[in-house]
Scaffold this motif. Sequence first.
Motif, short mmCIF file in Angstrom:
data_model
loop_
_atom_site.label_atom_id
_atom_site.label_comp_id
_atom_site.label_asym_id
_atom_site.label_seq_id
_atom_site.Cartn_x
_atom_site.Cartn_y
_atom_site.Cartn_z
N GLU A 297 -4.93 1.93 -3.62
CA GLU A 297 -4.86 1.48 -4.84
C GLU A 297 -3.83 0.52 -5.22
O GLU A 297 -3.97 0.00 -6.39
CB GLU A 297 -4.99 2.78 -5.97
N SER A 298 -2.67 0.57 -4.72
CA SER A 298 -1.51 -0.20 -4.93
C SER A 298 -0.72 -0.64 -3.92
O SER A 298 -1.01 -0.03 -2.56
CB SER A 298 -0.63 0.60 -6.03
N ASP A 299 -0.06 -1.47 -3.71
CA ASP A 299 0.76 -2.14 -2.62
C ASP A 299 1.77 -0.74 -2.02
O ASP A 299 2.44 -0.21 -2.99
CB ASP A 299 1.75 -3.23 -2.82
N VAL A 300 2.09 -0.66 -0.61
CA VAL A 300 2.82 0.15 -0.25
C VAL A 300 3.81 -0.43 0.67
O VAL A 300 3.42 -1.25 1.45
CB VAL A 300 2.38 1.24 0.16
N ALA A 301 5.09 -0.13 0.69
CA ALA A 301 5.96 -0.55 1.50
C ALA A 301 7.30 0.21 1.75
O ALA A 301 7.37 1.10 1.05
CB ALA A 301 6.53 -2.11 1.21
N PRO A 302 7.98 0.17 2.94
CA PRO A 302 9.30 1.09 3.12
C PRO A 302 9.91 0.78 1.97
O PRO A 302 10.35 -0.34 1.26
CB PRO A 302 9.87 0.37 4.42
#
Length: 147
Positions: free
Chosen positions: A102-107
Amino acid sequence: MDTMLNNMPHFLLGIGIALLIVEILLGFTTILLFTLGISFILTSGLMYFGIIDEQMLDAFIAVAVLDTIFTALLWRPMRKLQKNVDSTPVTSDLVGMTFNLESDVAPGIDGETRYSGITWKVKSAQSLKAGTEVKVVRVEVGVLFVE
């Protein structure tokens, strides 16, 4: 006929048993409830046999002294019982599930998703854009790890 509240040894016995029941239900997680329960029960017995007067102050002193002794004696053995922690990873039906982000994910940047009425944090070791189909590889409390 004396009721439990009018008879000090019976009252202390009831409190001691209640504390031990709570301790057992909690799975021996607190040393204090165990030692207090035993102290209340022993104080009750001492009052019942006339070794200690049936007065509130005497009861408090006896419970405090006995609890201090039991805590000192049982501290190390009870701590050893608590150190036995199962380190096997938790298995979950959620592992292997796929869904669209649903949203951007990153470390270092967590996302969120709603599943089964719960809002879960979504974490990933790589950068993923919103709308990407991901697979759950690991689950922790409230957190889905995806790739």
